[in-house]
Design an enzyme around this catalytic site. Structure first.
Site, PDB file in Angstrom:
ATOM      1  N   GLY A 145      -4.332  30.915 -24.241  1.00  0.00           N
ATOM      2  CA  GLY A 145      -3.560  30.784 -25.483  1.00  0.00           C
ATOM      3  C   GLY A 145      -2.714  29.523 -25.503  1.00  0.00           C
ATOM      4  CG  ASP A 195     -12.346  24.074 -28.579  1.00  0.00           C
ATOM      5  OD1 ASP A 195     -12.068  22.879 -28.768  1.00  0.00           O
ATOM      6  OD2 ASP A 195     -11.705  25.005 -29.097  1.00  0.00           O
TER       7      ASP A 195
END
Ligand code: GLA
Length: 415
Positions: A145, A195
């Site tokens: 996160g 990503d």
């Protein structure tokens, strides 16, 4: 980390035959943010930090999952034939989604590839092995996160390991696409390809200058001379599943539709995507985007795409000053036009700009929390950590985390 994953595997699933070990990295993006779902360019690098996993095949149609970093290593078991429609938003959704995405890929194997009987049999055998299930225990040194793509690393790790366990051959590009699909379809996050591509294709000491419209990339040597890449984690947890990321995505899509329509109206050949526009062209056509907020979002995408191109040129000629200025300008644009910053990230970047030896500093990744990336002269790194750290603690009330990172390779088998 590997030992941690191994121990967790033993504790959760016992001493299984054929345990194999894999690693997949997180990423930092240097330039080009929120351009990857607008057909633009990005410049991520894979990190040395990532997720380590112990994996073994099963034959009873179940999947066992345990993570040293979540729920105190609690092990979960799922039946492959009875996976819930909604996988939820926790880490297990990314692992299960990756398994589902790989299965979909094999089931939908393009015609040409299953033409021969031998290929058909190969796909059948892989599918049946995949349906047998697997056990997986992971441990990570990548903060989750924190905007460093822990979810992409988990997807790429799972897809790579399943390919390794079951003899499935996928190119790095297809590993990235299969992983992205896991996130889009099963974790329900409409992310771009950056990503997963960065994690799957990482090259030590290189930035991946990727054109997301063609998936062609150039590996640019990261010759930072006397400078280091420093990540500062605001410890504000970001979540892409939250409504803001999809909202930005939608706003950009709306802008692209309006601009294409406007170009057609003016008798011009419409561009394929928002990031195919130059800034100058954007300024000519953007009056058709009536909502000022939406127009600013689109302006950010177009300009950050340009900054990414200029940054690639600067990096190639070793011009760190220009490279750093582009990085800081990107932060301003993410803050003011794209509005994906937050007071914590602004404080980190803005404090960094005034520290000696800082070439540039900005948000990295989706925003709304997570990390900044700064290019800092080696001799000033301690001072950087002290100054930015103290300012952050004084204003925000808790400490930020700092990581001086190395740029590493993509996923691999660990023997
Ligand atoms: C997240 C997404 C990427 C990209 C970035 C913003 O990391 O997963 O696809 O859109 O945000 O550049």
């Amino acid at each position: 980390m590997l030992e941690k994953a191994r121990q967790l595997f033993m504790n959760s699933f016992g001493c299984a035959e054929g345990v194999r070990y894999f690693f997949a990295p997180g990423r930092v993006n240097l330039l080009g943010e929120h351009t990857d779902y607008n057909g633009g360019r990005v410049m991520p690098c894979a990190l040395d930090l990532g997720i380590y996993g112990a994996f073994a095949p099963r034959t009873d149609g179940t999947i066992g999952l345990a993570s040293a970093d979540f729920e105190s290593g609690k092990a979960f078991r799922f039946r492959t034939a009875e996976l819930p429609e909604d996988l939820g938003g926790t880490w297990t959704a990314y692992a299960l989604g990756s398994w589902l995405s790989l299965r979909d890929r094999l089931q939908d194997e393009p015609e040409g590839q299953t033409e021969t009987a031998e290929n058909g049999r190969r796909v059948e055998a892989a599918l049946s092995a995949l349906n047998g299930g697997f056990d997986m225990a992971i441990a990570s040194d990548l903060p989750s996160g924190a905007g460093l793509s822990s979810s992409a690393a988990l997807e790429v790790l799972t897809v790579t390991a399943l390919c390794g366990l079951f003899g499935i051959e996928l190119s790095k590009k297809d590993i990235a696409l299969t992983s992205q699909r896991a996130e889009n379809v099963y974790a329900k996050v409409p992310c771009g390809i950056m990503d997963q591509f960065a994690s799957a294709n990482g090259i030590r000491d290189h930035a991946l200058y990727l054109d997301t419209s063609s998936l062609e990339f150039e590996a640019i040597p990261l010759e930072l001379g006397d400078a280091e890449i420093v990540l500062t984690d605001s410890r504000v947890k970001h979540s892409l599943g939250s409504s803001e990321y999809p909202k930005r995505h939608r706003e950009c899509e709306e802008s692209a539709v309006l601009i294409k329509r406007e170009m057609e109206r003016l008798g011009e050949e419409p561009v394929p995507s928002l990031c195919s526009l130059s800034s100058a062209d954007f300024d000519r056509f953007s009056c058709c985007i009536k909502d000022p907020g939406t127009r600013r979002r689109a302006r950010h995408a177009v300009r950050d795409n340009e900054r990414c191109g200029l940054g690639a040129e600067a990096l190639k000629r070793g011009d760190l000053k220009t490279f750093g200025e582009l990085i800081s300008a990107s932060h301003v644009s993410l803050r003011d036009d794209f509005e994906v910053s937050c007071p914590e990230l602004d404080l980190l970047a803005e404090t960094a700009w005034s520290v000696p030896g800082v070439y540039g500093s900005r948000i990295t990744g989706g925003g709304f929390g997570g990390c900044t990336v700064s290019i800092v002269k080696e001799e000033n790194v301690d001072e950087f950590i002290k100054s930015v750290g103290e300012a952050y603690k004084a204003k925000i009330g808790y400490a930020a985390d700092f990581y001086v990172v190395e740029v590493g390779d993509g996923p691999r088998v660990l023997e």
